[in-house]
Design an enzyme around this catalytic site. Structure first.
Site, mmCIF file in Angstrom:
data_model
loop_
_atom_site.group_PDB
_atom_site.id
_atom_site.type_symbol
_atom_site.label_atom_id
_atom_site.label_comp_id
_atom_site.label_asym_id
_atom_site.label_seq_id
_atom_site.Cartn_x
_atom_site.Cartn_y
_atom_site.Cartn_z
ATOM 1 N N SER A 8 30.587 -56.811 67.135
ATOM 2 C CA SER A 8 31.951 -56.850 66.602
ATOM 3 C C SER A 8 31.958 -57.643 65.300
ATOM 4 O O SER A 8 31.611 -58.838 65.287
ATOM 5 C CB SER A 8 32.894 -57.513 67.608
ATOM 6 O OG SER A 8 34.118 -57.835 66.974
ATOM 7 N N HIS A 32 31.800 -52.332 66.129
ATOM 8 C CA HIS A 32 33.137 -52.493 66.707
ATOM 9 C C HIS A 32 34.028 -53.191 65.674
ATOM 10 O O HIS A 32 33.708 -54.284 65.199
ATOM 11 C CB HIS A 32 32.994 -53.334 67.976
ATOM 12 C CG HIS A 32 34.243 -53.552 68.755
ATOM 13 N ND1 HIS A 32 34.679 -52.687 69.740
ATOM 14 C CD2 HIS A 32 35.163 -54.554 68.713
ATOM 15 C CE1 HIS A 32 35.797 -53.149 70.282
ATOM 16 N NE2 HIS A 32 36.116 -54.282 69.662
ATOM 17 N N ASP A 34 37.768 -54.652 64.936
ATOM 18 C CA ASP A 34 39.007 -55.096 65.572
ATOM 19 C C ASP A 34 40.164 -55.039 64.587
ATOM 20 O O ASP A 34 40.098 -55.649 63.521
ATOM 21 C CB ASP A 34 38.838 -56.533 66.072
ATOM 22 C CG ASP A 34 37.946 -56.594 67.298
ATOM 23 O OD1 ASP A 34 38.246 -55.900 68.274
ATOM 24 O OD2 ASP A 34 36.939 -57.324 67.262
ATOM 25 N N MET A 36 44.150 -55.898 64.114
ATOM 26 C CA MET A 36 45.214 -56.710 64.734
ATOM 27 C C MET A 36 46.406 -56.778 63.799
ATOM 28 O O MET A 36 46.237 -56.942 62.591
ATOM 29 C CB MET A 36 44.686 -58.134 64.970
ATOM 30 C CG MET A 36 43.408 -58.194 65.781
ATOM 31 S SD MET A 36 42.938 -59.907 66.070
ATOM 32 C CE MET A 36 41.327 -59.677 66.843
ATOM 33 N N HIS A 65 39.058 -50.684 67.389
ATOM 34 C CA HIS A 65 39.819 -51.229 68.521
ATOM 35 C C HIS A 65 41.198 -51.634 68.002
ATOM 36 O O HIS A 65 41.345 -52.664 67.354
ATOM 37 C CB HIS A 65 39.040 -52.438 69.086
ATOM 38 C CG HIS A 65 39.746 -53.167 70.183
ATOM 39 N ND1 HIS A 65 39.296 -54.381 70.665
ATOM 40 C CD2 HIS A 65 40.857 -52.872 70.910
ATOM 41 C CE1 HIS A 65 40.106 -54.797 71.630
ATOM 42 N NE2 HIS A 65 41.064 -53.911 71.787
ATOM 43 N N MET A 67 44.565 -53.173 68.131
ATOM 44 C CA MET A 67 45.429 -54.130 68.831
ATOM 45 C C MET A 67 46.716 -54.219 68.021
ATOM 46 O O MET A 67 46.980 -55.215 67.342
ATOM 47 C CB MET A 67 44.722 -55.493 68.935
ATOM 48 C CG MET A 67 43.591 -55.504 69.951
ATOM 49 S SD MET A 67 42.468 -56.898 69.744
ATOM 50 C CE MET A 67 41.341 -56.197 68.549
ATOM 51 N N MET A 136 39.162 -55.418 78.696
ATOM 52 C CA MET A 136 39.118 -56.698 77.980
ATOM 53 C C MET A 136 38.672 -57.790 78.951
ATOM 54 O O MET A 136 39.270 -57.953 80.028
ATOM 55 C CB MET A 136 40.499 -57.059 77.403
ATOM 56 C CG MET A 136 40.964 -56.203 76.245
ATOM 57 S SD MET A 136 39.805 -56.047 74.863
ATOM 58 C CE MET A 136 39.551 -57.762 74.367
ATOM 59 N N GLY A 141 42.633 -61.004 70.687
ATOM 60 C CA GLY A 141 43.196 -61.678 69.511
ATOM 61 C C GLY A 141 42.195 -62.540 68.764
ATOM 62 O O GLY A 141 42.329 -62.711 67.554
ATOM 63 N N GLY A 143 37.902 -64.062 68.524
ATOM 64 C CA GLY A 143 36.518 -64.117 68.971
ATOM 65 C C GLY A 143 36.227 -65.469 69.592
ATOM 66 O O GLY A 143 37.025 -66.406 69.505
ATOM 67 N N GLY A 144 35.092 -65.576 70.249
ATOM 68 C CA GLY A 144 34.603 -66.860 70.725
ATOM 69 C C GLY A 144 35.295 -67.425 71.952
ATOM 70 O O GLY A 144 35.212 -68.623 72.225
ATOM 71 N N ASP A 175 34.653 -56.152 76.474
ATOM 72 C CA ASP A 175 34.871 -56.806 75.183
ATOM 73 C C ASP A 175 35.445 -58.189 75.403
ATOM 74 O O ASP A 175 36.540 -58.327 75.953
ATOM 75 C CB ASP A 175 35.836 -55.936 74.359
ATOM 76 C CG ASP A 175 36.098 -56.479 72.958
ATOM 77 O OD1 ASP A 175 35.402 -57.424 72.532
ATOM 78 O OD2 ASP A 175 37.008 -55.925 72.292
ATOM 79 N N GLY A 176 34.687 -59.207 74.939
ATOM 80 C CA GLY A 176 35.172 -60.571 74.997
ATOM 81 C C GLY A 176 34.281 -61.472 75.835
ATOM 82 O O GLY A 176 34.077 -61.220 77.019
ATOM 83 N N GLY A 177 33.720 -62.487 75.177
ATOM 84 C CA GLY A 177 32.894 -63.449 75.899
ATOM 85 C C GLY A 177 31.571 -62.905 76.392
ATOM 86 O O GLY A 177 30.940 -63.495 77.277
ATOM 87 N N GLY A 197 30.648 -60.312 69.642
ATOM 88 C CA GLY A 197 30.983 -60.779 68.301
ATOM 89 C C GLY A 197 30.288 -62.074 67.966
ATOM 90 O O GLY A 197 29.278 -62.107 67.255
ATOM 91 N N SER A 198 30.811 -63.181 68.511
ATOM 92 C CA SER A 198 30.271 -64.489 68.141
ATOM 93 C C SER A 198 28.810 -64.648 68.571
ATOM 94 O O SER A 198 28.021 -65.264 67.849
ATOM 95 C CB SER A 198 31.134 -65.610 68.724
ATOM 96 O OG SER A 198 31.358 -65.421 70.101
HETATM 97 C C1 DX5 Z 1 38.919 -59.970 70.731
HETATM 98 C C2 DX5 Z 1 38.188 -58.799 70.139
HETATM 99 C C3 DX5 Z 1 36.727 -58.824 70.327
HETATM 100 C C4 DX5 Z 1 36.018 -60.009 69.705
HETATM 101 C C5 DX5 Z 1 34.999 -60.436 70.712
HETATM 102 O O1 DX5 Z 1 40.266 -59.720 70.696
HETATM 103 O O2 DX5 Z 1 38.673 -57.574 70.663
HETATM 104 O O3 DX5 Z 1 36.126 -57.611 69.905
HETATM 105 O O4 DX5 Z 1 35.389 -59.749 68.484
HETATM 106 O O5 DX5 Z 1 34.442 -61.618 70.298
HETATM 107 P P1 DX5 Z 1 33.426 -62.457 71.225
HETATM 108 O O6 DX5 Z 1 32.253 -61.580 71.505
HETATM 109 O O7 DX5 Z 1 33.100 -63.637 70.363
HETATM 110 O O8 DX5 Z 1 34.196 -62.830 72.465
HETATM 111 ZN ZN ZN Z 2 37.530 -55.747 70.210
#
Ligand code: DX5
Ligand code: ZN
Length: 218
Positions: A8, A32, A34, A36, A65, A67, A136, A141, A143-144, A175-177, A197-198
């Site tokens: 991401s 990916h 994002d 928003m 993605h 949002m 999710m 919203g 990353g990290g 997606d996420g963490g 992502g992170s």
């Molecule tokens: C969060 C995003 C994710 C984000 C994930 O709202 O949809 O795609 O980049 O980031 P990590 O992998 O750091 O949780």
């Molecule tokens: Zn995402």
């Protein structure tokens, strides 16, 4: 279904996106992106211009993605920008079936997304037509954030539904963490596509991080 790692770019260096995308070319399976709007989620990120700018820089599929509220109105511009897949939150529209049709009629793969507080029931009626379902594993919203393990029951349910009934042939994405500590649980529950992502971009060597994740699930 072949397992895929989806870096991401929300955690990439925005002033050097081309450089960061080059670092994952041929290593990640897709990118990916994002999007928003500051309403559906409390943050702002990426519009269709960014997707259009990335398109000639990479051979990897671009997954958008969304949002955003009123996703219907943004689909044509992301199709035009070169998106390969568009993911829409079930909570963001009154007409999830229509939105999936709109995306697919434009020749693009369509996925539906569920927030942590939203049950599978919200998308049951489109499971037989979607290309992908994204669960999710954080509140969207940012990353990290910390992975929410209780979301794995949704992944498991989707995998069982797909594998034991005729209701669907979708990929299951998380997606996420997602990181080296959590990706194994996601794969065990039945996920096929892992957004990170992170874990990927908060590293001097994003390609090595992707390979590390891949090694844990293959
Ligand atoms: C969060 C995003 C994710 C984000 C994930 O709202 O949809 O795609 O980049 O980031 P990590 O992998 O750091 O949780
Ligand atoms: Zn995402």
């Amino acid at each position: 279904m072949a397992l895929k790692i989806a870096p991401s770019i929300l955690s990439a260096d925005f002033a050097n996106l081309a450089t960061d995308v080059a670092k994952i070319e041929g290593v990640g399976d897709l990118i990916h992106v994002d999007v928003m709007d500051g309403h559906f989620v409390p943050n702002l990120a990426f519009g269709p211009q960014v997707v259009a700018a990335l398109r000639p820089l990479t051979k990897l599929p671009l997954e958008v993605h969304l949002m955003v509220e009123n996703p219907e109105s943004f689909i044509p511009s992301f199709v035009q920008a070169g998106a390969d897949t568009i993911l829409v939150h079930a909570e963001s529209t009154h007409h999830i079936y229509r939105v999936v049709q709109m995306i697919q009629e434009a020749g693009v793969k369509a996925g539906v997304v569920l927030n942590p507080g939203t049950p599978i029931e919200m998308v049951r009626s489109v499971l037989h037509i979607v290309d992908e379902v994204l669960i999710m594993t954080v509140n969207p919203g940012f990353g990290g954030q910390k992975f929410l393990p209780d979301m794995l029951s949704k992944v498991n349910h989707l995998a069982q539904n797909r594998d034991t009934t005729a209701n669907g042939d979708y990929a299951i994405e998380v997606d996420g963490g997602v990181n080296a500590d959590t990706i194994g649980q996601c794969a065990d529950a039945g996920a096929d596509i892992f957004v990170a992502g992170s874990f990927v971009f908060d590293s001097a060597d994003p390609a090595a991080q992707i390979q590390r994740l891949r090694g844990l699930v293959e």
